[in-house]
Design an enzyme around this catalytic site. Structure first.
Site, PDB file in Angstrom:
ATOM      1  N   HIS A   1       0.835  -1.206   0.000  1.00 30.10           N
ATOM      2  CA  HIS A   1       0.000   0.000   0.000  1.00 30.10           C
ATOM      3  C   HIS A   1       0.871   1.259   0.000  1.00 30.10           C
ATOM      4  O   HIS A   1       0.645   2.184  -0.790  1.00 30.10           O
ATOM      5  CB  HIS A   1      -0.914  -0.022   1.229  1.00 30.10           C
ATOM      6  CG  HIS A   1      -1.673   1.253   1.445  1.00 30.10           C
ATOM      7  ND1 HIS A   1      -2.962   1.438   0.997  1.00 30.10           N
ATOM      8  CD2 HIS A   1      -1.314   2.401   2.071  1.00 30.10           C
ATOM      9  CE1 HIS A   1      -3.365   2.650   1.329  1.00 30.10           C
ATOM     10  NE2 HIS A   1      -2.391   3.253   1.988  1.00 30.10           N
ATOM     11  N   GLU A   2       1.856   1.306   0.870  1.00 27.12           N
ATOM     12  CA  GLU A   2       2.712   2.486   0.972  1.00 27.12           C
ATOM     13  C   GLU A   2       3.565   2.670  -0.280  1.00 27.12           C
ATOM     14  O   GLU A   2       3.790   3.809  -0.725  1.00 27.12           O
ATOM     15  CB  GLU A   2       3.601   2.397   2.213  1.00 27.12           C
ATOM     16  CG  GLU A   2       2.846   2.308   3.531  1.00 27.12           C
ATOM     17  CD  GLU A   2       1.902   3.491   3.743  1.00 27.12           C
ATOM     18  OE1 GLU A   2       2.157   4.570   3.150  1.00 27.12           O
ATOM     19  OE2 GLU A   2       0.920   3.341   4.487  1.00 27.12           O
TER      20      GLU A   2
ATOM     21  N   GLU B   1      -6.109   6.708  -1.337  1.00 30.87           N
ATOM     22  CA  GLU B   1      -6.058   5.531  -0.488  1.00 30.87           C
ATOM     23  C   GLU B   1      -6.616   4.313  -1.220  1.00 30.87           C
ATOM     24  O   GLU B   1      -6.074   3.205  -1.118  1.00 30.87           O
ATOM     25  CB  GLU B   1      -6.847   5.774   0.807  1.00 30.87           C
ATOM     26  CG  GLU B   1      -6.253   6.831   1.726  1.00 30.87           C
ATOM     27  CD  GLU B   1      -4.869   6.451   2.219  1.00 30.87           C
ATOM     28  OE1 GLU B   1      -4.583   5.240   2.356  1.00 30.87           O
ATOM     29  OE2 GLU B   1      -4.060   7.368   2.472  1.00 30.87           O
TER      30      GLU B   1
ATOM     31  N   HIS C   1       1.655   4.495  -2.867  1.00 27.61           N
ATOM     32  CA  HIS C   1       1.695   5.957  -2.757  1.00 27.61           C
ATOM     33  C   HIS C   1       2.927   6.522  -3.460  1.00 27.61           C
ATOM     34  O   HIS C   1       2.861   7.567  -4.119  1.00 27.61           O
ATOM     35  CB  HIS C   1       1.698   6.369  -1.291  1.00 27.61           C
ATOM     36  CG  HIS C   1       0.369   6.242  -0.614  1.00 27.61           C
ATOM     37  ND1 HIS C   1      -0.799   6.735  -1.158  1.00 27.61           N
ATOM     38  CD2 HIS C   1       0.014   5.671   0.573  1.00 27.61           C
ATOM     39  CE1 HIS C   1      -1.813   6.488  -0.343  1.00 27.61           C
ATOM     40  NE2 HIS C   1      -1.347   5.839   0.711  1.00 27.61           N
TER      41      HIS C   1
END
Length: 367
Positions: free
Chosen positions: A135-136, A223, A139
């Site tokens: 997930h990070e 997100e 980003h």
């Protein structure tokens, strides 16, 4: 993210021109500030925000960078997923905080830092941590950090313009040099001028609200994109589903977050939002903890949130309508989607992967 940032900046310039140039031009009173000075001020402010953003994050979170080989397992997982993402491996850091959370920040992909709270590393399994890392890295892949850090300067600038106009409206003015002007005429002219300036100040105030809602909507959208990227990168949406459940539940029980609101937008989960999301569920934890293990997994969380929604929707009472409306307003100002929505997205991706139709061209199809 880049397209959204450019559009937001263009709209910002339009609203900025209304009180500073369009209104004065229509009134025939000239431009209060030279356009070149305004452009220079905007560029300097954005540059300062871009350069100082990472420093502010470091000071606010009091993170500690990991030394090489201090956590080989974590380093190997991050290195593996970074190589798979075709981005430079970020530096790793730890924050002494029992709340399960993580975030990434940096001016560029090359100089980024991936930060883990100690609570996340101790409360999540290896597979769940891998989902969070994906997930990070999403980003970073989407340039979210640089864009959101830079866009954070816009509300600051809008507030500065608003205060400048308000101060101009209430600042003492020099008397007219015309000998034919009456005192009453001067007073009336000054009052009208101040009222017009205050009316012009409403435009930055209006844009501040629109900007705030746009930035929060963009934050919620990023997100979802990072969640979808994690599912694609790890090929296991289930890991992130379970991780989000534990993170949200853990944050709902953690003390009030110490970091300011601007820093919390970087986290994978917002502690303040988690507390609101679990207000009813926490009170009825025993009812939803089906396996009696003391922890609500993603299945129990889904059932709990379904039940809460049904109770809210049922009855048709005025209170329920007001409560639903209030929740929608809160969601509009939230930087993170509800956990249930994020889990639903991941489940849709998981079902598509199981069907064999999932490809790299359909990573963001369900958003």
């Amino acid at each position: 993210m880049t397209t959204a940032a450019m559009l937001l900046f263009l709209v910002f310039c339009f609203f900025l021109a209304i009180p500073l140039y369009i209104v004065p031009f229509l009134l025939g009173i000239g431009f209060p500030i030279h356009p070149l000075y305004v452009v220079a001020f905007i560029l300097i402010l954005f540059l300062i925000q871009f350069l100082t953003g990472p420093w502010i994050v470091k000071r606010s979170t009091k993170l500690r960078y990991l030394q090489p080989a201090e956590n080989p397992w974590l380093e190997n997982i991050v290195k593996k997923l970074s190589d798979r993402s075709d981005i430079p491996m970020p530096r790793l850091a730890i924050v002494t905080d029992d709340a399960p959370n993580a975030f990434v920040f940096g001016r560029t992909k090359k100089g980024a830092t991936l930060v883990f709270n100690e609570g996340l590393l101790t409360n999540l399994s290896g597979e769940e941590i891998e989902g969070v890392i994906g997930h990070e890295l999403g980003h970073l892949k989407h340039n979210d950090c640089a864009v959101m850090t830079t866009l954070a300067a816009i509300p600051i600038l809008i507030y500065a313009i608003f205060m400048m106009l308000v101060n101009a409206a209430f600042s003492p003015s020099s008397s007219s040099s015309s000998k034919d002007s009456s005192i009453i005429g001067n007073i009336i002219g000054q009052i009208i001028g101040r009222i017009l300036i205050l009316i012009a100040a409403l435009f930055p105030l209006l844009f501040y609200a629109l900007c705030l809602l746009s930035l929060r909507s963009l934050s919620r959208l990023r997100e979802h994109y990072a969640d979808a990227y994690s599912a694609y990168l790890t090929q296991s949406p289930r890991n992130l589903q379970s991780a989000l459940t534990k993170i949200t539940y853990g944050l709902s029980l953690s003390p009030q977050p110490k970091s300011d609101f601007g820093i919390r937008t970087f986290y994978i989960g917002d502690p303040a939002a988690a507390k609101k999301e679990f207000e009813g569920i926490t009170e009825r934890k025993e009812k939803y903890d089906l396996d009696r293990d003391g922890v609500l997994d993603e299945r129990e969380l889904e059932l709990a949130m379904d039940e809460e929604e049904k109770q809210l929707e049922g009855g048709g009472r005025a209170f329920n309508y007001l409560q639903r409306g209030w929740r929608k307003i809160n969601l509009s100002f939230s930087t993170h989607p509800r956990t249930y929505e994020r889990i639903l997205l991941l489940k849709e991706i998981e079902n598509e992967m199981a069907s064999g139709d999932y490809t790299d061209k359909r990573v963001y199809k369900h958003i």
